[in-house]
Structure formats: C-alpha cells, structure tokens
Enzyme design. Sequence first.
Site, PDB file in Angstrom:
ATOM      1  N   ASN A 152      30.277   7.692 -98.146  1.00 51.24           N
ATOM      2  CA  ASN A 152      31.647   8.223 -98.026  1.00 51.24           C
ATOM      3  C   ASN A 152      32.322   8.518 -99.360  1.00 51.24           C
ATOM      4  O   ASN A 152      33.255   9.314 -99.420  1.00 51.24           O
ATOM      5  CB  ASN A 152      32.517   7.285 -97.172  1.00 51.24           C
ATOM      6  CG  ASN A 152      32.785   5.970 -97.838  1.00 51.24           C
ATOM      7  OD1 ASN A 152      31.927   5.456 -98.555  1.00 51.24           O
ATOM      8  ND2 ASN A 152      33.954   5.415 -97.629  1.00 51.24           N
ATOM      9  N   GLY A 227      29.071  -0.895 -97.975  1.00 56.24           N
ATOM     10  CA  GLY A 227      28.571  -0.334 -96.722  1.00 56.24           C
ATOM     11  C   GLY A 227      29.076  -1.137 -95.541  1.00 56.24           C
ATOM     12  O   GLY A 227      30.141  -1.744 -95.615  1.00 56.24           O
ATOM     13  N   VAL A 231      24.691  -4.214 -92.253  1.00 52.11           N
ATOM     14  CA  VAL A 231      23.720  -4.111 -93.344  1.00 52.11           C
ATOM     15  C   VAL A 231      24.002  -5.195 -94.391  1.00 52.11           C
ATOM     16  O   VAL A 231      23.093  -5.843 -94.907  1.00 52.11           O
ATOM     17  CB  VAL A 231      23.749  -2.696 -93.980  1.00 52.11           C
ATOM     18  CG1 VAL A 231      22.818  -2.614 -95.182  1.00 52.11           C
ATOM     19  CG2 VAL A 231      23.362  -1.642 -92.946  1.00 52.11           C
ATOM     20  N   GLU A 249      31.143  -4.980-100.569  1.00 54.03           N
ATOM     21  CA  GLU A 249      32.374  -4.401 -99.997  1.00 54.03           C
ATOM     22  C   GLU A 249      31.995  -3.852 -98.640  1.00 54.03           C
ATOM     23  O   GLU A 249      31.131  -2.985 -98.537  1.00 54.03           O
ATOM     24  CB  GLU A 249      32.888  -3.257-100.878  1.00 54.03           C
ATOM     25  CG  GLU A 249      33.432  -3.690-102.216  1.00 54.03           C
ATOM     26  CD  GLU A 249      34.661  -4.562-102.124  1.00 54.03           C
ATOM     27  OE1 GLU A 249      35.300  -4.602-101.041  1.00 54.03           O
ATOM     28  OE2 GLU A 249      34.972  -5.239-103.111  1.00 54.03           O
ATOM     29  N   CYS A 283      37.008   2.993 -96.432  1.00 55.52           N
ATOM     30  CA  CYS A 283      37.122   1.597 -95.995  1.00 55.52           C
ATOM     31  C   CYS A 283      38.560   1.124 -96.144  1.00 55.52           C
ATOM     32  O   CYS A 283      38.941   0.113 -95.580  1.00 55.52           O
ATOM     33  CB  CYS A 283      36.152   0.716 -96.757  1.00 55.52           C
ATOM     34  SG  CYS A 283      36.356   0.791 -98.514  1.00 55.52           S
ATOM     35  N   GLN A 330      27.781   9.188 -87.037  1.00 56.63           N
ATOM     36  CA  GLN A 330      29.207   8.899 -87.185  1.00 56.63           C
ATOM     37  C   GLN A 330      29.999   9.556 -86.065  1.00 56.63           C
ATOM     38  O   GLN A 330      30.926   8.975 -85.502  1.00 56.63           O
ATOM     39  CB  GLN A 330      29.659   9.409 -88.561  1.00 56.63           C
ATOM     40  CG  GLN A 330      30.773   8.632 -89.171  1.00 56.63           C
ATOM     41  CD  GLN A 330      30.508   7.150 -89.197  1.00 56.63           C
ATOM     42  OE1 GLN A 330      29.397   6.702 -89.450  1.00 56.63           O
ATOM     43  NE2 GLN A 330      31.521   6.375 -88.884  1.00 56.63           N
ATOM     44  N   GLU A 461      35.449  -5.609-107.853  1.00 59.52           N
ATOM     45  CA  GLU A 461      34.846  -4.483-108.570  1.00 59.52           C
ATOM     46  C   GLU A 461      35.903  -3.860-109.480  1.00 59.52           C
ATOM     47  O   GLU A 461      37.094  -4.080-109.317  1.00 59.52           O
ATOM     48  CB  GLU A 461      34.399  -3.408-107.574  1.00 59.52           C
ATOM     49  CG  GLU A 461      33.318  -3.872-106.638  1.00 59.52           C
ATOM     50  CD  GLU A 461      32.632  -2.695-105.961  1.00 59.52           C
ATOM     51  OE1 GLU A 461      31.685  -2.161-106.552  1.00 59.52           O
ATOM     52  OE2 GLU A 461      33.030  -2.326-104.850  1.00 59.52           O
TER      53      GLU A 461
HETATM   54  C1  UN1 Z   1      40.136   4.657-102.074  1.00 59.81           C
HETATM   55  O1  UN1 Z   1      40.769   4.356-101.070  1.00 59.81           O
HETATM   56  O2  UN1 Z   1      40.631   5.343-102.979  1.00 59.81           O
HETATM   57  O3  UN1 Z   1      34.229   2.857 -99.392  1.00 59.81           O
HETATM   58  C2  UN1 Z   1      38.766   4.149-102.355  1.00 59.81           C
HETATM   59  C3  UN1 Z   1      35.443   2.939 -99.501  1.00 59.81           C
HETATM   60  C4  UN1 Z   1      36.093   2.165-100.614  1.00 59.81           C
HETATM   61  C5  UN1 Z   1      36.743   3.033-101.599  1.00 59.81           C
HETATM   62  C6  UN1 Z   1      38.106   3.461-101.220  1.00 59.81           C
HETATM   63  N1  UN1 Z   1      35.105   1.326-101.253  1.00 59.81           N
HETATM   64  O4  UN1 Z   1      36.090   3.645 -98.770  1.00 59.81           O
END
Ligand code: UN1
Length: 480
Positions: A152, A227, A231, A249, A283, A330, A461
Amino acid sequence: MSETLSLRHLIGGEWVGASTGLESLNPSDTADVVARAPNDDGSAMRAAIAAATEAFPAWSQASPELRSDVLDRAGTAILARREELGRLLSREEGKTVPEGIGEVARAGRLFKFFAGEALRRTGDNVDSTRAGVEVTTYREPLGVFGLIAPWNFPIAIPAWKSAPALAFGNTVVLKPASLTPAIAAAMAEILHDAGIPKGVFNMVFGGAAAGNALVKDTRVAGISFTGSQGVGAGIAKLAIERQARLQMEMGGKNPLVVLDDADLDRAVQCALDGAFFASGQRCTASSRIIVTEGVYDRFVKALTEKVAALRVGDALDPDTKIGPVASEAQLNTVLGYIDIAAKEGARCVAGGERLKLSKPGYYVAPTLLVDTKPDMRVNCEEIFGPVASVVRVKNYDEALAVANMGDFGLSAGIVTTSLKHALHFRRNVRAGMVMVNLPTAGVDYHVPFGGTRKSSYGPREQGTAAVEFYTQLKIAYTLA
Ligand code: UN1
C-alpha cells in the site's frame, strides 16, 4: 497501455534471476501487465543474505560521511524522478497520480533525512561510581536487516525501513510486496546507481517462501515488517524463537471522533480524507467515525454528499479522486465486508457496490455505513478499502470509550474546538498517534511512527526513534 517491465533480484550488486513467476497487474486496467519478476523459492534469499553478511564489516566501519553521501544521492535522484515514478506507482498500486507523486517525494525525503541522521549517531559518558573508571555508551549497527514491505506504500515503506538501516551501518535484504515489484525495483536501481557498495542493499522478489527464508535465517539480525496481523503472527513466532530483533506494524481500526462543537466542514474533510483517500488502503485510515448526537444528522448528511460525489476511476486519469483497490483479493475482502455490514444491520448511505467502468479494474464505490454499533465486525476488523462506518454516541465520554474499544491502537483523531476535550483525548485515547482536527492518516516523514496493542510490536519506526531499532548500545568501562 505501457510496456511490461522485466525485473530481477538485486544480489551482491548484480541483477539476477529470470523475470517469471510474479506478475504485477495495473488494478485500474487488469489487461495492462506492469511488470514480471522472479518468485524466489528461498535460494535467492539465502544468496542475498550471504552477500549482505559479507558486505557488513566494511559498510559498518566506513566513514558515516560515505553512508550519508550515498543516501543523499539516492534521495536527490528519487525526488528528481518523482513525476515519472509517481505515475509508475499509480499504475502499479492504484492510488491517484498526486498521491503517487506525493509518496515518491516522501521516499526521497526519507533518504535525505537519514543521510543527516547517519552523521548524528552519538553516545553518552556516564560518571562511574568507581574513581578513575570511565563509562561510555556507543550505538553500533547489528548486521543484516530483513525488511518485509507491504503493497500500500510500495516505495515509502521500503524507504523508511531501508534508509535508517543503512544510515546506521547495517546491510539490508528487502523483500518488496509481490503485488508491487516495479516501484520497489526503481528504488533499488536508484540506490545501486547512487553507488551503494555491492551487497549492502539487496532485494529479492517472492512470497511466503522467500519471506520464511529471510525470517528464519540466523544470519539476519533483525526483521522489520509492515503488513497484516495474520502474517505478522507467523513472522513473530519464527523471529522470536531465534531471538531476532523484531519490529512489526500491523494495521489499525482508527477512530475519528467528531464532537458537537466541531467545525463541521473540517470534520467532514477529515473524515473524507482519512477514510477514503488512497482508497482507504492505509493502516492509519479513519475507518470508525464516532459522532456525538447533537451534530450526528448534519454530519452524516454532509459527509454522505461528499462521499457520493467522489469520482472513482483510473488512477492515471487526472479527474480521478479515488482509484481502484489494489488487487482482486482486496476487492473480494472489501465486498465481503460490505455484505457483512448489511447482514449486521448497518445502513449503507453511499456506495456499497463494485463499479464496472470502461476498463477492467478493481473499482469499489466509496461506501459509507451509518447507524452502526461499536461491536459489529465492520467496526472491529480492518477492512483496508474505501469503507467507513459511523457510530452515534451521546457525549464525549461515550465517544472516548468507543474509540478505545477493540484490539488495535495505531492512530486516533478528534475534531473539536474544545481545548479541554482535545487535551483529555490526547492523553486518554489508547493509540500510538493522536490527531487533533486532522485526519488519522497522513504522517510526516521525519517523525516517529507506531501504535499500541495489536497494531505494533517493538520500537517505533522513523524519525529520531529509528535509531533504537537499527542500532544496539555497547557499554564500555575503561580504567586508564
Ligand atoms: C500515512 O498515513 O501517512 O501501511 C502513512 C500504512 C502505514 C503508513 C501510513 N504504515 O498504511
């Protein structure tokens, strides 16, 4: 339609492997094959880990200026090519061109930021309790890092994991998402052309077999994964068993609270952006919108109008506001949740269906579910698509309680003009990141990132926090 790219692994500074096994399709037009890449069975992964292991001593002991220069050159090259690479990203992943260009720019900035951080590795002197003894702490790199990236943010996340790993003197094996190999390969090529020494940065394409080979290998000091929870749970088992350093994450079910005193336009804009931009495939997406009863009807009416007006189409079309979802899997997940919502009694006021446009693609109408209950599955499970649900609550206290329900805790937002409630929410919502009068998604590239509970595991991170994960402290006691 454009050409189909033939991609190869990057191992020990060489482009290797036959470009067959993985195929990346344009989700806006599935007749367009963006790229073909190898699908490793684990053997290329082991070769890449060997190359990274061999390259580690020289890279970790090199002048930080050398590391800084390579990262800076890579950042400059990515920024210079942001338009072209942004279009490639949009073609391969399905986010709109402005979103694609924005993400590529973010990747470039990440390399620039960590080019600076490479020169900022510092330690402490501690007064010993023993006279004449000096205690010094250093931060040292660990070795090879295995980076497993999602589709993504197919260049920003590889960048935000690779740049700090490399800046602090580690070597890297990146496994990009198998849905989006082309944009990851562009980043690898840029690092290669920027003069990164052989074996310092390696990239291997593949799915579970390649991922397992990376996570299991005792030569790999640490794993950073973004992810799904499913997983992630498998990775955690393998990595912890062999005591690898681990950072994960794994998504969110991010609440956006709207209070009666909110600026209505701002609340609608935050919900629209947070829930639907990038087709909701973030996410950090605002997938649960929790609204107090005084403003509920007005908010739902205004948001419904905006959602219904969002123009869905080919990601490369300049008039498109919402692109397709990224894959058939998806698409099926999202449509499945729309069905579940109907069975659970949610009222669908916008969208709720797959769209058939002139090109064959994975288009879903942005979907707004209202009058939902907090314990419905659509309010507990991550959907990862252009679907948001609205929950009606009596007051702020109930809004906070609902926001704190569930297993996730990545990002949370509140739209209010009340300083009292904004501050209380900031302190009491159970999430790693809190946004006041801003969408839950859309974070800065130079700031730490991460969640609580089932969203994240391990150190944060990005930003100044990244050094925690990608280095370890060495403590030295010296008596002259
Ligand atoms: C954002 O909202 O700018 O996988 C980044 C994701 C997150 C990153 C979001 N680790 O959607």
